[in-house]
Write a protein that holds these residues in place. Structure first.
Motif, short mmCIF file in Angstrom:
data_model
loop_
_atom_site.label_atom_id
_atom_site.label_comp_id
_atom_site.label_asym_id
_atom_site.label_seq_id
_atom_site.Cartn_x
_atom_site.Cartn_y
_atom_site.Cartn_z
N UNK A 1 0.67 -1.04 -0.05
CA UNK A 1 0.02 0.07 -0.01
C UNK A 1 0.89 1.24 -0.03
N UNK A 2 1.95 1.17 0.63
CA UNK A 2 2.83 2.46 0.78
C UNK A 2 3.36 2.71 -0.46
N UNK A 3 3.94 1.46 -1.20
CA UNK A 3 4.65 1.89 -2.54
C UNK A 3 3.56 2.05 -3.36
N UNK A 4 2.14 1.84 -3.40
CA UNK A 4 1.25 2.44 -4.27
C UNK A 4 1.21 3.91 -4.00
N UNK A 5 1.15 4.10 -2.86
CA UNK A 5 0.84 5.62 -2.32
C UNK A 5 2.10 6.63 -3.06
N UNK A 6 3.24 5.85 -3.13
CA UNK A 6 4.36 6.76 -3.59
C UNK A 6 4.34 6.63 -5.11
N UNK A 7 3.44 6.01 -5.79
CA UNK A 7 3.45 5.73 -6.99
C UNK A 7 4.39 5.05 -7.79
N UNK A 8 5.16 4.03 -6.97
CA UNK A 8 6.07 3.13 -7.53
C UNK A 8 5.47 2.15 -8.26
N UNK A 9 6.01 1.51 -9.38
CA UNK A 9 5.58 0.51 -10.02
C UNK A 9 6.30 -0.69 -10.40
N UNK A 10 7.85 -0.59 -10.22
CA UNK A 10 8.46 -1.55 -10.36
C UNK A 10 9.05 -1.86 -8.88
N UNK A 11 8.89 -2.97 -8.22
CA UNK A 11 9.19 -3.08 -6.85
C UNK A 11 9.50 -4.54 -6.47
N UNK A 12 10.56 -4.70 -5.83
CA UNK A 12 11.08 -5.94 -5.39
C UNK A 12 10.84 -5.73 -3.65
N UNK A 13 9.82 -6.45 -3.37
CA UNK A 13 9.71 -6.48 -1.82
C UNK A 13 10.37 -7.97 -1.44
N UNK A 14 11.22 -7.74 -0.26
CA UNK A 14 11.82 -9.01 0.44
C UNK A 14 11.23 -9.21 1.83
N UNK A 15 11.06 -10.37 2.08
CA UNK A 15 10.67 -10.93 3.50
C UNK A 15 11.49 -11.85 3.85
N UNK A 16 11.64 -11.67 5.21
CA UNK A 16 12.48 -12.76 5.97
C UNK A 16 11.59 -13.96 6.64
N UNK A 17 10.41 -13.96 6.20
CA UNK A 17 9.67 -15.26 6.62
C UNK A 17 9.19 -15.96 5.39
N UNK A 18 9.75 -17.24 5.24
CA UNK A 18 9.65 -17.89 3.85
C UNK A 18 8.02 -18.21 3.80
N UNK A 19 7.28 -18.60 4.93
CA UNK A 19 5.95 -19.08 4.93
C UNK A 19 5.18 -17.82 4.24
N UNK A 20 5.65 -16.69 4.72
CA UNK A 20 4.56 -15.58 4.34
C UNK A 20 4.99 -15.16 2.75
#
Length: 131
Positions: A31-50
């Motif tokens: 939601x934050x990235x969309x608010x900033x108007x970003x369109x090419x994003x690589x999200x990183x998470x440290x919980x493999x299950x998530x």
């Protein structure tokens, strides 16, 4: 690689499990990235299950399936995104931000320049990635 645009941490009441916190954090990040108007994003998470739940095309019937559904709905508005698993030691900045939010029960956003207490970690992580 990209560059730092903004830094954000958020404190949420009622999130009682680590998986719930990871998925809620992922939803807030999208939601934050969309608010900033970003369109090419690589999200990183440290919980493999998530990360696996978010990347799955199968409907999530777990207790957190509704959050995964919300993430998928938000991602439909982004033309180019990716969720990847990164071990916690590979993303210490995110870990420090989550600890800050939890300890201070605060939500905070920093545009362009991260807080002083986070700059050294971000610099080291960007250097390790070759940015």
């Amino acid at each position: 690689m990209g560059h730092l645009i903004a830094t954000r941490c958020a404190s949420r009441q009622g999130v009682l499990t680590p998986l719930g916190a990871e998925l809620t954090g992922a939803l807030l990040a999208v939601q934050f990235c969309k608010t900033l108007g970003l369109t090419r994003i690589n999200f990183e998470g440290d919980a493999q299950v998530a990360v696996n739940a978010i990347n799955s095309s199968t409907r999530d019937m777990s207790n957190f399936g509704h959050v995964v559904d919300d993430i998928h709905t938000e991602l439909q508005g982004l033309p180019c995104w990716q969720f990847t698993f990164t071990r916690r030691d590979g993303n210490k900045a995110a870990h420090r931000l989550s600890r800050f939010a939890a300890l201070h029960a605060i939500s905070q956003t920093w545009r362009d320049t991260p807080p002083v207490w986070l700059r050294d970690i971000i610099y080291l992580e960007q250097t390790a990635l070759g940015d």
